[in-house]
Scaffold this active site. Structure first.
Site, PDB file in Angstrom:
ATOM      1  CG  ASN A  14      -4.286   1.752   3.434  1.00  0.00           C
ATOM      2  OD1 ASN A  14      -5.265   2.418   3.783  1.00  0.00           O
ATOM      3  ND2 ASN A  14      -4.175   1.208   2.227  1.00  0.00           N
ATOM      4  CD1 TRP A  15      -5.438   1.487  10.224  1.00  0.00           C
ATOM      5  CD2 TRP A  15      -6.937   2.923  11.091  1.00  0.00           C
ATOM      6  NE1 TRP A  15      -5.032   1.822  11.504  1.00  0.00           N
ATOM      7  CE2 TRP A  15      -5.936   2.703  12.050  1.00  0.00           C
ATOM      8  CE3 TRP A  15      -7.984   3.793  11.407  1.00  0.00           C
ATOM      9  CZ2 TRP A  15      -5.950   3.316  13.304  1.00  0.00           C
ATOM     10  CZ3 TRP A  15      -8.011   4.413  12.649  1.00  0.00           C
ATOM     11  CH2 TRP A  15      -6.996   4.163  13.592  1.00  0.00           C
ATOM     12  CE  LYS A  16      -5.698  -2.016   2.211  1.00  0.00           C
ATOM     13  NZ  LYS A  16      -5.513  -3.146   1.316  1.00  0.00           N
ATOM     14  CG  HIS A  41      -4.296   1.557  -2.162  1.00  0.00           C
ATOM     15  ND1 HIS A  41      -5.054   0.473  -2.546  1.00  0.00           N
ATOM     16  CD2 HIS A  41      -3.461   1.114  -1.196  1.00  0.00           C
ATOM     17  CE1 HIS A  41      -4.687  -0.580  -1.827  1.00  0.00           C
ATOM     18  NE2 HIS A  41      -3.720  -0.215  -0.997  1.00  0.00           N
ATOM     19  CD  GLU A  86      -7.538  -1.988  -1.423  1.00  0.00           C
ATOM     20  OE1 GLU A  86      -7.867  -1.065  -0.652  1.00  0.00           O
ATOM     21  OE2 GLU A  86      -6.905  -2.999  -1.045  1.00  0.00           O
ATOM     22  CD  GLU A 145       0.602  -0.880  -1.016  1.00  0.00           C
ATOM     23  OE1 GLU A 145       0.670  -1.241   0.161  1.00  0.00           O
ATOM     24  OE2 GLU A 145      -0.432  -0.423  -1.525  1.00  0.00           O
ATOM     25  N   GLY A 172      -3.326  -8.133   0.529  1.00  0.00           N
ATOM     26  CA  GLY A 172      -4.420  -8.872   1.147  1.00  0.00           C
ATOM     27  C   GLY A 172      -4.433 -10.357   0.839  1.00  0.00           C
ATOM     28  CB  SER A 211       0.725 -10.049   2.335  1.00  0.00           C
ATOM     29  OG  SER A 211      -0.556 -10.232   1.746  1.00  0.00           O
ATOM     30  N   GLY A 228      -1.567  -2.922   5.459  1.00  0.00           N
ATOM     31  CA  GLY A 228      -3.023  -2.920   5.444  1.00  0.00           C
ATOM     32  C   GLY A 228      -3.594  -3.733   6.594  1.00  0.00           C
ATOM     33  N   GLY A 229      -3.978  -4.970   6.303  1.00  0.00           N
ATOM     34  CA  GLY A 229      -4.657  -5.835   7.272  1.00  0.00           C
ATOM     35  C   GLY A 229      -4.027  -5.861   8.660  1.00  0.00           C
TER      36      GLY A 229
HETATM   37  P1  PGA Z   1      -2.245  -5.608   3.079  1.00  0.00           P
HETATM   38  O1  PGA Z   1      -2.560  -4.219   2.350  1.00  0.00           O
HETATM   39  O2  PGA Z   1      -1.120  -5.329   4.057  1.00  0.00           O
HETATM   40  O3  PGA Z   1      -3.520  -6.003   3.766  1.00  0.00           O
HETATM   41  O4  PGA Z   1      -1.821  -6.575   2.037  1.00  0.00           O
HETATM   42  C1  PGA Z   1      -1.546  -3.342   1.995  1.00  0.00           C
HETATM   43  C2  PGA Z   1      -2.119  -2.156   1.250  1.00  0.00           C
HETATM   44  O5  PGA Z   1      -3.092  -2.332   0.507  1.00  0.00           O
HETATM   45  O6  PGA Z   1      -1.626  -1.028   1.407  1.00  0.00           O
END
Ligand code: PGA
Length: 259
Positions: free
Chosen positions: A11-13, A98, A100, A168, A174, A214, A235-236
């Site tokens: 997930n590149w966001k 998600h 966010e 999640e 993050g 994470s 994500g990251g």
């Molecule tokens: P993260 O993000 O791996 O950076 O914790 C995961 C996500 O939000 O899907």
């Protein structure tokens, strides 16, 4: 949707800032996917990169995903992107709900409408849910259960296997912190139990449940060795070619062990 092999979905966001970088990242993911063919690798990229990334996804090694959609196909919805448009770009998956986006005001009703629309257009919804915080008394379980009950409202039993559930925990996203593997496994069992209440047990047991929050190349192997999660939403670490490949490699190894 294939049903074998672990999922590793990036997930590149709202990253990266430039198309050239997006292409580099995508090619890195593609190379890793080629090296570890048992793993089902996906990338959920910002809308603006999808038509270019599509050209790089020809061999189908990496499935192309979006991070959101609007539930209608066409119409007066300024600034929105429809499932029809995504289908036209060979997008096969879409992240829905998600945390966010939920934090930015996305409602349960909107999430349900998006899931329904994704299924209608045969896009695999990657549906995110998870508690904001954990408490000793375990009331976070009720939070997860309530979210799940909302999510499955419009998913008929016959379509359950076309959905990816992404657990999640918001506090893990993050933050560099993850639940312990046994806590992740407990949650997987709990999710299956909640699903079994709505569907039959055999139907619920076919649901694909992945973990996100994470995930790194350092914790991926352990999280898969000690749980029956079907993979990860990353994500990251999906923004660093080497890290993403490390997670894919861990998923490939865990597959061999479980066979
Ligand atoms: P993260 O993000 O791996 O950076 O914790 C995961 C996500 O939000 O899907």
């Amino acid at each position: 949707m294939q049903t074998t092999g672990k999922w590793v979905i990036g997930n590149w966001k709202m990253n990266p800032g430039e198309l050239a970088e997006a292409k580099k990242l995508f090619l890195g993911a593609r190379q890793a996917a080629k090296k570890y063919p048992s793993v089902q690798v996906g990338v959920a990229a910002p809308f603006v990169f999808l038509s270019e990334l599509r050209k790089l996804s020809v061999a189908g090694l990496v499935s192309l995903g979006a991070q959101n959609l609007f539930p209608e196909a066409l119409g007066a919805h300024t600034g929105e992107i429809s499932p029809l448009m995504l289908k036209g770009l060979n997008v096969t998956q879409v992240i829905i709900g998600h945390s966010e986006r939920r934090a930015a005001g996305e409602t349960s009703q909107e999430i349900v409408a998006k899931i329904k629309s994704a299924l209608k257009y045969k896009l695999t919804p990657i549906i995110c849910f998870g508690e904001t915080e954990r408490d000793e008394q375990g009331s976070f379980l009720a939070v997860v259960e309530a979210q799940l009950e909302e999510i499955v409202a419009e998913i008929p039993a016959t379509r359950l296997k076309e959905v990816i559930f992404a657990y999640e925990p918001v506090w893990a996203i993050g933050s560099g912190e993850t639940p312990a593997p046994d806590e992740v496994e407990e949650m997987r069992l709990f999710i299956h139990k909640v699903l079994a209440k709505k569907y039959s047990r055999p139907v619920a047991s076919k649901a694909t449940i992945i973990y996100g929050g994470s995930v790194s190349k350092n914790n991926a192997a352990l999280l898969l060795a000690e749980t029956e999660m079907a993979g990860f939403l990353v994500g990251g670490a999906s923004l660093k070619v080497g890290d993403f490949e490390g997670i894919i490699a861990a998923a490939a190894k865990s597959d061999k062990k479980s066979r």
